[in-house]
Design a protein around this motif. Structure first.
Motif, PDB file in Angstrom:
ATOM      1  N   UNK A 106      -4.654 -20.407 -10.496  1.00  0.00           N
ATOM      2  CA  UNK A 106      -3.331 -19.994 -10.975  1.00  0.00           C
ATOM      3  C   UNK A 106      -3.312 -18.501 -11.296  1.00  0.00           C
ATOM      4  N   UNK A 107      -4.392 -18.032 -11.921  1.00  0.00           N
ATOM      5  CA  UNK A 107      -4.452 -16.614 -12.275  1.00  0.00           C
ATOM      6  C   UNK A 107      -4.440 -15.726 -11.037  1.00  0.00           C
ATOM      7  N   UNK A 108      -4.932 -16.254  -9.924  1.00  0.00           N
ATOM      8  CA  UNK A 108      -4.985 -15.468  -8.689  1.00  0.00           C
ATOM      9  C   UNK A 108      -3.649 -15.431  -7.955  1.00  0.00           C
ATOM     10  N   UNK A 109      -2.700 -16.266  -8.370  1.00  0.00           N
ATOM     11  CA  UNK A 109      -1.393 -16.303  -7.714  1.00  0.00           C
ATOM     12  C   UNK A 109      -0.506 -15.186  -8.264  1.00  0.00           C
ATOM     13  N   UNK A 110      -0.106 -14.288  -7.415  1.00  0.00           N
ATOM     14  CA  UNK A 110       0.716 -13.151  -7.809  1.00  0.00           C
ATOM     15  C   UNK A 110       2.088 -13.254  -7.144  1.00  0.00           C
ATOM     16  N   UNK A 111       3.132 -12.798  -7.829  1.00  0.00           N
ATOM     17  CA  UNK A 111       4.472 -12.882  -7.232  1.00  0.00           C
ATOM     18  C   UNK A 111       4.645 -11.976  -6.019  1.00  0.00           C
ATOM     19  N   UNK A 112       3.796 -10.951  -5.901  1.00  0.00           N
ATOM     20  CA  UNK A 112       3.876 -10.023  -4.766  1.00  0.00           C
ATOM     21  C   UNK A 112       2.597  -9.202  -4.724  1.00  0.00           C
ATOM     22  N   UNK A 113       2.394  -8.503  -3.627  1.00  0.00           N
ATOM     23  CA  UNK A 113       1.262  -7.588  -3.482  1.00  0.00           C
ATOM     24  C   UNK A 113       1.790  -6.166  -3.333  1.00  0.00           C
ATOM     25  N   UNK A 114       1.168  -5.249  -4.049  1.00  0.00           N
ATOM     26  CA  UNK A 114       1.545  -3.844  -3.957  1.00  0.00           C
ATOM     27  C   UNK A 114       0.425  -3.043  -3.328  1.00  0.00           C
ATOM     28  N   UNK A 115       0.789  -2.164  -2.441  1.00  0.00           N
ATOM     29  CA  UNK A 115      -0.174  -1.220  -1.890  1.00  0.00           C
ATOM     30  C   UNK A 115      -0.100   0.056  -2.726  1.00  0.00           C
ATOM     31  N   UNK A 116      -1.121   0.340  -3.540  1.00  0.00           N
ATOM     32  CA  UNK A 116      -1.063   1.519  -4.417  1.00  0.00           C
ATOM     33  C   UNK A 116      -0.934   2.832  -3.653  1.00  0.00           C
ATOM     34  N   UNK A 117      -1.240   2.819  -2.363  1.00  0.00           N
ATOM     35  CA  UNK A 117      -1.142   4.039  -1.561  1.00  0.00           C
ATOM     36  C   UNK A 117       0.249   4.237  -0.956  1.00  0.00           C
ATOM     37  N   UNK A 118       1.098   3.215  -1.093  1.00  0.00           N
ATOM     38  CA  UNK A 118       2.440   3.295  -0.508  1.00  0.00           C
ATOM     39  C   UNK A 118       3.381   3.982  -1.506  1.00  0.00           C
ATOM     40  N   UNK A 119       3.382   5.296  -1.491  1.00  0.00           N
ATOM     41  CA  UNK A 119       4.176   6.077  -2.440  1.00  0.00           C
ATOM     42  C   UNK A 119       5.672   5.901  -2.189  1.00  0.00           C
ATOM     43  N   UNK A 120       6.056   5.793  -0.925  1.00  0.00           N
ATOM     44  CA  UNK A 120       7.475   5.665  -0.585  1.00  0.00           C
ATOM     45  C   UNK A 120       8.068   4.399  -1.202  1.00  0.00           C
ATOM     46  N   UNK A 121       7.347   3.280  -1.078  1.00  0.00           N
ATOM     47  CA  UNK A 121       7.851   2.025  -1.645  1.00  0.00           C
ATOM     48  C   UNK A 121       7.948   2.106  -3.162  1.00  0.00           C
ATOM     49  N   UNK A 122       6.990   2.760  -3.789  1.00  0.00           N
ATOM     50  CA  UNK A 122       7.040   2.889  -5.244  1.00  0.00           C
ATOM     51  C   UNK A 122       8.226   3.742  -5.671  1.00  0.00           C
ATOM     52  N   UNK A 128      15.489   1.626  -7.792  1.00  0.00           N
ATOM     53  CA  UNK A 128      16.129   0.345  -8.122  1.00  0.00           C
ATOM     54  C   UNK A 128      16.173   0.157  -9.631  1.00  0.00           C
ATOM     55  N   UNK A 129      15.071   0.448 -10.305  1.00  0.00           N
ATOM     56  CA  UNK A 129      15.034   0.275 -11.761  1.00  0.00           C
ATOM     57  C   UNK A 129      15.989   1.242 -12.464  1.00  0.00           C
ATOM     58  N   UNK A 146      20.807 -12.620  -8.685  1.00  0.00           N
ATOM     59  CA  UNK A 146      21.609 -12.903  -7.495  1.00  0.00           C
ATOM     60  C   UNK A 146      21.314 -11.953  -6.339  1.00  0.00           C
ATOM     61  N   UNK A 147      20.294 -11.152  -6.483  1.00  0.00           N
ATOM     62  CA  UNK A 147      19.979 -10.161  -5.444  1.00  0.00           C
ATOM     63  C   UNK A 147      19.641 -10.847  -4.124  1.00  0.00           C
ATOM     64  N   UNK A 148      20.242 -10.364  -3.052  1.00  0.00           N
ATOM     65  CA  UNK A 148      19.949 -10.906  -1.726  1.00  0.00           C
ATOM     66  C   UNK A 148      18.665 -10.319  -1.158  1.00  0.00           C
ATOM     67  N   UNK A 149      18.285  -9.161  -1.656  1.00  0.00           N
ATOM     68  CA  UNK A 149      17.064  -8.501  -1.192  1.00  0.00           C
ATOM     69  C   UNK A 149      15.951  -8.746  -2.208  1.00  0.00           C
ATOM     70  N   UNK A 150      14.874  -9.439  -1.823  1.00  0.00           N
ATOM     71  CA  UNK A 150      13.782  -9.708  -2.774  1.00  0.00           C
ATOM     72  C   UNK A 150      13.121  -8.440  -3.301  1.00  0.00           C
ATOM     73  N   UNK A 151      13.335  -7.313  -2.619  1.00  0.00           N
ATOM     74  CA  UNK A 151      12.751  -6.056  -3.082  1.00  0.00           C
ATOM     75  C   UNK A 151      13.318  -5.671  -4.445  1.00  0.00           C
ATOM     76  N   UNK A 152      14.589  -6.022  -4.696  1.00  0.00           N
ATOM     77  CA  UNK A 152      15.210  -5.718  -5.987  1.00  0.00           C
ATOM     78  C   UNK A 152      14.514  -6.498  -7.099  1.00  0.00           C
ATOM     79  N   UNK A 153      14.242  -7.774  -6.840  1.00  0.00           N
ATOM     80  CA  UNK A 153      13.539  -8.598  -7.831  1.00  0.00           C
ATOM     81  C   UNK A 153      12.134  -8.050  -8.054  1.00  0.00           C
ATOM     82  N   UNK A 154      11.465  -7.710  -6.970  1.00  0.00           N
ATOM     83  CA  UNK A 154      10.110  -7.172  -7.071  1.00  0.00           C
ATOM     84  C   UNK A 154      10.088  -5.896  -7.897  1.00  0.00           C
TER      85      UNK A 154
END
Length: 296
Positions: A106-122, A128-129, A146-154
């Motif tokens: 359970x502890x290993x289950x994460x809601x998403x994975x982030x690439x720390x090198x992906x500066x653009x996504x951050x 968004x925040x 109600x976001x249609x894009x999961x990126x907003x939730x993330x």
């Protein structure tokens, strides 16, 4: 025991009515081995241990050879040497192993994975925040839910609640939903295993209560009488779980085993099992003797 004529025997309550729960038919492995098979056997064994002590009590009474005090002493000897170890070992080793495995997975289950090198996504998540913080609390919560894009939730849940403006409870709820969406069947299977483990844990507690009732002891007196046995079983189980396994040349071992015929291989397997049981029994008896002040 209830369900005595089915594949899933066991008591759904202790003698005093403490809830244990029945073994559910859906808790089964695809083959003859696996966690559900092991847990189902433990569920039955720990309850049988308590039933065995009660049968011993009834036999002693029917013999007419012992006073009530004599019967109590005999039963305590059996409980200390056989019944309590049988019940406690199941909890200290097998059930504990599956409990730790569930928590680890359970502890290993994460809601998403982030690439720390992906500066653009951050940077996009920060935008968004910033957009969410311009809203009123209710509007912000609705926008994320109600976001249609999961990126907003993330973006909203990838930082502490104070930075997103969401309530901690809302953030946790959204994170859990993402985990459920991401892991689906794996999480469902893990939850079923967790329910089975909880049932065996309750069976252990119920069997312990049944033993106490069979001995006619109050809980405080029972704990004082057998705590040393239970603590020692827990200690030995902890040592076995943490002890590093020696390196073995499996190729060499398998070459030797393959050279044996079928009967010799079966004899070897039975001998290994017997020696392991003897080693465990010796270690347990030696420690109990030491605790009782009987060691040489």
């Amino acid at each position: 025991m209830i369900n005595s004529d089915s594949k899933f025997p066991g008591k759904d309550r202790s003698d005093k009515g403490k809830w244990v729960g029945p073994w559910m038919p859906r808790w089964r492995d695809p083959g003859d081995k696996g966690p559900f098979t092991t847990l189902r056997q433990l569920y039955s064994d720990v309850q049988d241990a308590a039933e065995g002590l009660k049968a011993k009590r009834d036999a002693l009474k029917q013999s007419g050879k012992y006073t009530d005090a004599g019967i109590a002493d005999k039963l305590k000897e059996v409980a200390r040497a056989e019944t309590i170890p049988g019940i406690r070992t199941a909890a200290a080793e097998q059930v504990r192993k599956y409990r730790l495995e569930i928590e680890s997975r359970r502890a290993a289950m994460k809601p998403f994975d982030h690439d720390p090198k992906d500066i653009v996504s951050e940077m996009r998540r920060q935008e968004v925040r910033a957009w969410l913080r311009t809203m009123k609390p209710d509007e912000r919560t609705n926008a994320v839910r109600r976001a249609s894009d999961p990126f907003i939730v993330e973006a909203a849940i990838s930082v502490p609640a104070e930075l997103s403006g969401l309530l901690p409870s809302t953030r946790d709820d959204l994170a859990q939903k993402l985990i459920e969406q991401r892991y689906g069947g794996e999480l469902e299977a893990l939850n079923e295993l967790d329910q089975a483990v909880q049932t065996v844990e309750r069976a252990v507690d119920g069997a312990r209560d049944d033993v106490r009732e069979a001995l006619g002891m109050r809980e405080h007196d029972f704990n004082a009488e057998f705590r040393d046995v239970e603590d020692e079983i827990d200690r030995l189980a902890e040592i076995r779980a943490s002890k590093p396994q020696p390196k073995i040349d499996f190729d060499s071992v398998m070459s030797s085993v393959k050279a044996l015929n079928v009967d010799e291989q079966e004899q070897l397997l039975n001998t290994i099992k017997l020696e392991q049981k003897r080693a465990d029994d010796r270690a347990f008896r030696d420690e109990i003797a030491r605790l009782s002040g009987k060691a040489a």
